[in-house]
Write a protein that holds these residues in place. Structure first.
Motif, PDB file in Angstrom:
ATOM      1  N   UNK A 212     -36.694  45.459 -70.465  1.00 37.16           N
ATOM      2  CA  UNK A 212     -37.078  46.060 -69.197  1.00 37.16           C
ATOM      3  C   UNK A 212     -38.344  45.508 -68.594  1.00 37.16           C
ATOM      4  N   UNK A 213     -39.195  44.898 -69.387  1.00 40.20           N
ATOM      5  CA  UNK A 213     -40.427  44.364 -68.840  1.00 40.20           C
ATOM      6  C   UNK A 213     -40.167  43.126 -67.996  1.00 40.20           C
ATOM      7  N   UNK A 214     -39.061  42.447 -68.207  1.00 42.42           N
ATOM      8  CA  UNK A 214     -38.811  41.176 -67.544  1.00 42.42           C
ATOM      9  C   UNK A 214     -37.676  41.200 -66.533  1.00 42.42           C
ATOM     10  N   UNK A 215     -36.825  42.183 -66.597  1.00 38.92           N
ATOM     11  CA  UNK A 215     -35.630  42.156 -65.752  1.00 38.92           C
ATOM     12  C   UNK A 215     -35.314  43.560 -65.243  1.00 38.92           C
ATOM     13  N   UNK A 216     -35.142  43.723 -63.926  1.00 29.80           N
ATOM     14  CA  UNK A 216     -34.905  45.061 -63.365  1.00 29.80           C
ATOM     15  C   UNK A 216     -33.615  45.712 -63.830  1.00 29.80           C
ATOM     16  N   UNK A 221     -29.302  49.888 -65.620  1.00 29.98           N
ATOM     17  CA  UNK A 221     -27.985  50.256 -66.127  1.00 29.98           C
ATOM     18  C   UNK A 221     -28.038  51.583 -66.893  1.00 29.98           C
ATOM     19  N   UNK A 222     -29.092  51.790 -67.677  1.00 27.59           N
ATOM     20  CA  UNK A 222     -29.231  53.070 -68.380  1.00 27.59           C
ATOM     21  C   UNK A 222     -29.419  54.210 -67.392  1.00 27.59           C
ATOM     22  N   UNK A 223     -30.194  53.962 -66.360  1.00 26.71           N
ATOM     23  CA  UNK A 223     -30.418  54.974 -65.322  1.00 26.71           C
ATOM     24  C   UNK A 223     -29.097  55.345 -64.654  1.00 26.71           C
ATOM     25  N   UNK A 224     -28.279  54.355 -64.327  1.00 21.38           N
ATOM     26  CA  UNK A 224     -27.006  54.612 -63.657  1.00 21.38           C
ATOM     27  C   UNK A 224     -26.031  55.337 -64.567  1.00 21.38           C
ATOM     28  N   UNK A 229     -22.007  60.989 -62.588  1.00 22.44           N
ATOM     29  CA  UNK A 229     -21.411  62.077 -61.824  1.00 22.44           C
ATOM     30  C   UNK A 229     -21.887  62.149 -60.394  1.00 22.44           C
ATOM     31  N   UNK A 230     -22.872  61.340 -60.049  1.00 24.36           N
ATOM     32  CA  UNK A 230     -23.412  61.339 -58.695  1.00 24.36           C
ATOM     33  C   UNK A 230     -22.772  60.229 -57.864  1.00 24.36           C
ATOM     34  N   UNK A 231     -22.706  60.408 -56.553  1.00 25.15           N
ATOM     35  CA  UNK A 231     -22.095  59.381 -55.674  1.00 25.15           C
ATOM     36  C   UNK A 231     -23.042  58.220 -55.428  1.00 25.15           C
ATOM     37  N   UNK A 232     -23.238  57.383 -56.428  1.00 25.81           N
ATOM     38  CA  UNK A 232     -24.175  56.267 -56.329  1.00 25.81           C
ATOM     39  C   UNK A 232     -23.610  55.145 -55.461  1.00 25.81           C
ATOM     40  N   UNK A 233     -24.486  54.519 -54.705  1.00 26.06           N
ATOM     41  CA  UNK A 233     -24.117  53.370 -53.887  1.00 26.06           C
ATOM     42  C   UNK A 233     -24.953  52.162 -54.318  1.00 26.06           C
ATOM     43  N   UNK A 234     -24.608  51.001 -53.777  1.00 29.45           N
ATOM     44  CA  UNK A 234     -25.410  49.816 -54.056  1.00 29.45           C
ATOM     45  C   UNK A 234     -26.832  50.017 -53.557  1.00 29.45           C
ATOM     46  N   UNK A 235     -26.966  50.704 -52.417  1.00 28.83           N
ATOM     47  CA  UNK A 235     -28.292  50.992 -51.890  1.00 28.83           C
ATOM     48  C   UNK A 235     -29.110  51.852 -52.835  1.00 28.83           C
ATOM     49  N   UNK A 236     -28.464  52.857 -53.451  1.00 24.16           N
ATOM     50  CA  UNK A 236     -29.158  53.717 -54.416  1.00 24.16           C
ATOM     51  C   UNK A 236     -29.664  52.896 -55.602  1.00 24.16           C
ATOM     52  N   UNK A 237     -28.811  52.024 -56.093  1.00 25.10           N
ATOM     53  CA  UNK A 237     -29.192  51.191 -57.229  1.00 25.10           C
ATOM     54  C   UNK A 237     -30.315  50.234 -56.852  1.00 25.10           C
ATOM     55  N   UNK A 238     -30.207  49.654 -55.664  1.00 31.50           N
ATOM     56  CA  UNK A 238     -31.213  48.699 -55.228  1.00 31.50           C
ATOM     57  C   UNK A 238     -32.577  49.360 -55.063  1.00 31.50           C
ATOM     58  N   UNK A 239     -32.591  50.557 -54.487  1.00 30.38           N
ATOM     59  CA  UNK A 239     -33.865  51.269 -54.297  1.00 30.38           C
ATOM     60  C   UNK A 239     -34.509  51.608 -55.634  1.00 30.38           C
ATOM     61  N   UNK A 240     -33.705  51.872 -56.648  1.00 32.15           N
ATOM     62  CA  UNK A 240     -34.246  52.241 -57.950  1.00 32.15           C
ATOM     63  C   UNK A 240     -35.082  51.110 -58.555  1.00 32.15           C
ATOM     64  N   UNK A 241     -34.748  49.868 -58.210  1.00 29.41           N
ATOM     65  CA  UNK A 241     -35.485  48.723 -58.760  1.00 29.41           C
ATOM     66  C   UNK A 241     -36.245  47.957 -57.680  1.00 29.41           C
ATOM     67  N   UNK A 242     -36.328  48.564 -56.489  1.00 25.60           N
ATOM     68  CA  UNK A 242     -37.149  48.007 -55.405  1.00 25.60           C
ATOM     69  C   UNK A 242     -36.737  46.597 -54.987  1.00 25.60           C
ATOM     70  N   UNK A 243     -35.428  46.414 -54.843  1.00 28.91           N
ATOM     71  CA  UNK A 243     -34.919  45.159 -54.295  1.00 28.91           C
ATOM     72  C   UNK A 243     -33.894  45.501 -53.219  1.00 28.91           C
ATOM     73  N   UNK A 244     -33.517  44.518 -52.439  1.00 29.65           N
ATOM     74  CA  UNK A 244     -32.496  44.734 -51.434  1.00 29.65           C
ATOM     75  C   UNK A 244     -31.106  44.697 -52.028  1.00 29.65           C
TER      76      UNK A 244
END
Length: 324
Positions: A212-216, A221-224, A229-244
């Motif tokens: 985790x120190x080197x790669x978002x 993946x553990x977070x997701x 059970x939640x309606x996750x989107x690509x945007x949700x995943x991207x925001x979690x690691x601060x990338x587009x």
């Protein structure tokens, strides 16, 4: 016809002179150690081959059963060949074909696919092997539909895998087929390996996920997985690691060989498998718990990924039998 789960206890690992050591380790670890404490009857494991066969160029095997007796096994595992530049031993090819004709499930690891091809078991079937030898397999056995990109291929009675780590993926897939996702995942945790890499995942990716120190993606993946059970989107995943979203997709493809949404969909299906095996929840409730939303959506994606509808999958494991 393949045998039922009640019969599927005898696993034969085939060893011949020059068999590489690496591909022997996964089946020995998965099937050769008593795992009955996981709550299911485990496998009766035996190594078959020629006495004195040199393994990996390091030692000789002298406590193995003969090749002729693999026809009594329920699953036969053929690891990598010593070399693909020479035909497989005729006695090995004949023994594998006899086991297949007797109803055994046949699995090859890495270049073991050349043995199955020589036995005629891959004619007209998709097959995987190490990407470096895929062209040779296709050239020498033109009736085989060689897939050079995937980790493993399940054609029912015949299964083939790519090289090295993909051997472990296929062995865990066999356990999952026999005993379900919950048992396979529990075993994977003990072995400290990923619980499931889908057979269609790419053999070669540009950059495996480091810590985790080197790669978002390492923590993402553990977070997701904790929020399926939640309606996750690509945007949700991207925001979690601060990338587009586009950068996230590039990272996912480089690290896993698949897109974020496809990875997420497959994880939802695997979660549904576990819930179908371990709970009495209805399909609607399971669909909500794994983020599919509705039973209709779950049935569509589950059938496409697993090959059978959720209801049939549950009945199969409740009856303690292998799905064909």
């Amino acid at each position: 016809m393949m045998r039922t789960l009640s019969d599927m206890h005898r696993v034969a690992l085939v060893v011949t002179d020059g068999t590489p050591l690496f591909e022997l380790a996964p089946p020995c670890e998965v099937f050769g150690i008593d795992r009955s404490d996981l709550g299911v009857p485990w496998y009766d494991f035996a190594i078959h081959g020629s006495p004195g066969a040199r393994i990996g160029g390091l030692f000789r095997a002298d406590t193995i059963s003969s090749l002729e007796t693999i026809s009594t096994a329920d699953t036969v595992i053929v690891p990598a060949c010593r070399s693909v530049d020479e035909p497989p031993p005729g006695d090995l090819v004949d023994a594998v074909r006899s086991a297949y004709d007797a109803g055994a499930r046949i699995a090859s690891l890495c270049t073991g696919a050349f043995v199955l091809a020589a036995a005629g078991l891959l004619d007209g079937r998709r097959a995987a092997t190490h990407w470096a030898h895929a062209d040779e397999l296709a050239e020498w056995y033109p009736s085989v539909k060689v897939d050079a990109d995937v980790l493993y291929v399940d054609e029912g009675q015949v299964l083939t895998s790519a090289g090295k780590a993909a051997a472990m993926d296929l062995c865990l897939h066999l356990v999952r087929t026999d005993h379900g996702a919950a048992i396979a995942n529990a075993l994977a945790r003990r072995l400290v390996v990923p619980p499931h890499r889908a057979g269609g995942q790419a053999q070669f990716v540009a950059a495996p996920v480091p810590d985790g120190r080197d790669h978002p993606l390492a923590e993402l993946t553990s977070w997701a997985l904790a929020r399926l059970g939640q309606p996750l989107t690509v945007g949700d995943l991207a925001r979690q690691v601060n990338v587009g979203p586009r950068q996230l997709t590039r990272l996912f493809i480089a690290a896993t060989g698949t897109t974020p949404l496809q990875w997420l969909l497959v994880q939802r299906v695997y979660r549904a498998q576990e819930l179908l095996e371990t709970t009495d929840d209805g399909i609607e409730r399971i669909a909500a718990a794994c983020g599919m939303g509705t039973a209709t959506t779950l049935r569509r994606h589950f059938s496409k990924t697993v090959g059978v509808p959720p209801d049939s999958y549950r009945r199969t494991f409740r009856a303690g039998r292998i799905s064909a």
